[in-house]
Structure formats: structure tokens, C-alpha cells
Design a protein around this motif. Structure first.
Motif, PDB file in Angstrom:
ATOM      1  N   GLY A 134       7.506  21.871  -2.309  1.00 19.18           N
ATOM      2  CA  GLY A 134       6.218  21.645  -2.956  1.00 19.18           C
ATOM      3  C   GLY A 134       6.305  20.810  -4.211  1.00 19.18           C
ATOM      4  N   ALA A 135       7.506  20.352  -4.579  1.00 12.86           N
ATOM      5  CA  ALA A 135       7.677  19.529  -5.774  1.00 12.86           C
ATOM      6  C   ALA A 135       7.356  18.060  -5.445  1.00 12.86           C
ATOM      7  CB  ALA A 135       9.102  19.647  -6.299  1.00 12.86           C
ATOM      8  N   VAL A 136       6.883  17.359  -6.466  1.00 13.61           N
ATOM      9  CA  VAL A 136       6.579  15.940  -6.298  1.00 13.61           C
ATOM     10  C   VAL A 136       7.869  15.132  -6.343  1.00 13.61           C
ATOM     11  CG1 VAL A 136       5.420  13.942  -7.303  1.00 13.61           C
ATOM     12  CG2 VAL A 136       4.289  16.181  -7.303  1.00 13.61           C
ATOM     13  N   ASN A 137       8.083  14.297  -5.324  1.00  9.53           N
ATOM     14  CA  ASN A 137       9.270  13.451  -5.264  1.00  9.53           C
ATOM     15  C   ASN A 137       8.802  12.006  -5.019  1.00  9.53           C
ATOM     16  OD1 ASN A 137      11.632  12.098  -4.801  1.00  9.53           O
ATOM     17  ND2 ASN A 137      12.485  13.624  -3.394  1.00  9.53           N
ATOM     18  N   TYR A 138       8.780  11.223  -6.100  1.00  9.46           N
ATOM     19  CA  TYR A 138       8.274   9.849  -5.994  1.00  9.46           C
ATOM     20  C   TYR A 138       9.176   8.956  -5.152  1.00  9.46           C
ATOM     21  CZ  TYR A 138       4.873  11.110  -9.552  1.00  9.46           C
ATOM     22  OH  TYR A 138       3.843  11.707 -10.235  1.00  9.46           O
ATOM     23  N   ASP A 139      10.424   9.373  -4.957  1.00  7.02           N
ATOM     24  CA  ASP A 139      11.330   8.581  -4.116  1.00  7.02           C
ATOM     25  C   ASP A 139      10.899   8.598  -2.654  1.00  7.02           C
ATOM     26  OD1 ASP A 139      12.906   7.914  -6.288  1.00  7.02           O
ATOM     27  OD2 ASP A 139      14.236   9.657  -6.032  1.00  7.02           O
ATOM     28  N   ILE A 180       0.860  -1.182   0.000  1.00  8.73           N
ATOM     29  CA  ILE A 180       0.000   0.000   0.000  1.00  8.73           C
ATOM     30  C   ILE A 180       0.898   1.234   0.000  1.00  8.73           C
ATOM     31  CG2 ILE A 180      -1.795   1.256   1.246  1.00  8.73           C
ATOM     32  CD1 ILE A 180      -2.517  -1.438   2.578  1.00  8.73           C
ATOM     33  N   ALA A 181       0.648   2.138  -0.912  1.00  9.60           N
ATOM     34  CA  ALA A 181       1.510   3.321  -1.027  1.00  9.60           C
ATOM     35  C   ALA A 181       1.184   4.343   0.055  1.00  9.60           C
ATOM     36  CB  ALA A 181       1.350   3.950  -2.407  1.00  9.60           C
ATOM     37  N   ASP A 182       2.212   4.774   0.776  1.00 11.35           N
ATOM     38  CA  ASP A 182       2.103   5.850   1.766  1.00 11.35           C
ATOM     39  C   ASP A 182       2.628   7.126   1.103  1.00 11.35           C
ATOM     40  OD1 ASP A 182       2.173   7.612   3.848  1.00 11.35           O
ATOM     41  OD2 ASP A 182       3.500   6.433   5.129  1.00 11.35           O
ATOM     42  N   SER A 190       2.007  -2.762   4.647  1.00 18.94           N
ATOM     43  CA  SER A 190       0.993  -3.817   4.532  1.00 18.94           C
ATOM     44  C   SER A 190      -0.034  -3.685   5.645  1.00 18.94           C
ATOM     45  CB  SER A 190       1.640  -5.206   4.620  1.00 18.94           C
ATOM     46  OG  SER A 190       2.534  -5.420   3.559  1.00 18.94           O
ATOM     47  N   ALA A 191      -1.251  -4.083   5.349  1.00 14.15           N
ATOM     48  CA  ALA A 191      -2.308  -4.214   6.360  1.00 14.15           C
ATOM     49  C   ALA A 191      -2.632  -5.702   6.444  1.00 14.15           C
ATOM     50  CB  ALA A 191      -3.536  -3.409   5.980  1.00 14.15           C
TER      51      ALA A 191
END
Length: 202
Positions: A82-87, A71-73, A93-94
Motif C-alpha cells: 500500500g506504499a507509494v512507489n514512484y519507480d 502519459i503517466a501510467d 504515448s497516444a
């Protein structure tokens, strides 16, 4: 239609109705199962081992895991500028775990009746955010009459209690943004259920 409550007679009785353990053939059984749901998003794993103690009694141990993994956090998706940083995306997991110790015994009362019970421990983990421990008891009975089999299973017969511990420091920022009340613990109660089943050999 809940017929397994009456029909089950192998190592999987620990899950369906522990009374069925006494009908296990041969004296030792091992069961393993894996199932994926929703294109692999959720995974269900089951393992059980049963052994006959005597001609009239048997014991089994079962382990169950149901989990949604990866699950992506995205709480840290945006960096300080304010920039998107996918790293910065982390995954968790649930998962729900159940551990069952089950016992079944054949009694000569009422023309022969099978009785059984399970003690279960529940462990639930939601990443680093929350964990819980729970405890419960299941009981069951089976009766054969001619070609008919009758079964009754009492799930969570005394209520199953899960005590949650919540990592409020991990969630404080999100709760503040959404205006929700922050709690560090809670109690979840699973109410008792009575399951009846009937089956017939044809």
C-alpha cells in the motif's frame, strides 16, 4: 474559412485538396512541419513530398503524426503493502498516424478543371492498451474563373473505418474496479464531409 480547399496549389494539396497538386511549382517539392500544442504536451508532425509526372498530372506522399507523449501510467503506483512507489510509474504515448498517397490531374473538360484523390491509411496506437488500422479515400476538384478559384473536397468520401484491437488483459483489473464492460475489439467510423472553398487573387 476553408479557402485553402480552393487556393492550395503545392505539395500540401495532398492534405487540403489533392486536385491542387497539378499547380505545383517547381516540379518537385518537399514540406516539413512541426508544431507543439499546450506547452509541448501534444506534438504535430507533417512531412510530404510531391513530384510532377507530366504537364497535366502530379503525385505526392504525405505522413502525419499527432501524439501526446509521456502519459503517466499510475496503475502500479501503490505496491503490495500500500506504499507509494514512484519507480513503478510507466509512461506511454497516444499517437495517430496518417499515410496519404495523392494524385492530381488537369482535365480539359468544362473549360479546364483540376481533379484529384487521396488514398489514406490510418494507424492509431495507445501505449500497449489499444491499436487500430483504418482506411479512407478523399477526392477533390478545383476550378479557376478569372481571378476567382473554387474548390470542393470530399473527405472520407466512402467513410473511413478504424478497426480497434484492445489489450483486454492489460485493462482487466481497471475495468473490474470501475464496473465497465470489457471489450477486445471495436469499429470506429468517420463519416464523409464535403468542404467548399472560394478564394480570389487581389
Amino acid at each position: 474559412g476553408s479557402a485553402m480547399t480552393s487556393h492550395v496549389g503545392d505539395v500540401m494539396s495532398g492534405y487540403w485538396n489533392p486536385a491542387g497538386l497539378v499547380n505545383m511549382q517547381p516540379d518537385h517539392e518537399l514540406a516539413l512541419m512541426h508544431a507543439s500544442y499546450f506547452a509541448g504536451i501534444a506534438n504535430y508532425d507533417y512531412a510530404a513530398f510531391g513530384t510532377r509526372i507530366s504537364d497535366s498530372s502530379a503525385l505526392s506522399i504525405s505522413v502525419i503524426r499527432f501524439s501526446v507523449d509521456d502519459i503517466a501510467d499510475t496503475r502500479l503506483l501503490f505496491d503490495a503493502s500500500g506504499a507509494v512507489n514512484y519507480d513503478n510509474i510507466r509512461f506511454f504515448s497516444a499517437s495517430d498516424y496518417a499515410f496519404l498517397l495523392s494524385y492530381g490531374r488537369k482535365l480539359p473538360i468544362l473549360g479546364g478543371i483540376d481533379l484529384g484523390g487521396s488514398v489514406k491509411v490510418i494507424r492509431r496506437i495507445v501505449g500497449d492498451f489499444a491499436t487500430s488500422w483504418g482506411f479512407g479515400i478523399d477526392v477533390g476538384a478545383q476550378k479557376q474563373w478569372k481571378k476567382w478559384r473554387f474548390g470542393v473536397s470530399g473527405r472520407d468520401i466512402l467513410g473511413t473505418f478504424n478497426s480497434w484491437s484492445i489489450a483486454d488483459e492489460e485493462l482487466a483489473d481497471v475495468y473490474a474496479q470501475t464496473g465497465n464492460a470489457l471489450t477486445s475489439s471495436s469499429l470506429e467510423i468517420t463519416l464523409p464531409r464535403l468542404i467548399l472553398g472560394v478564394s480570389r487573387n487581389i
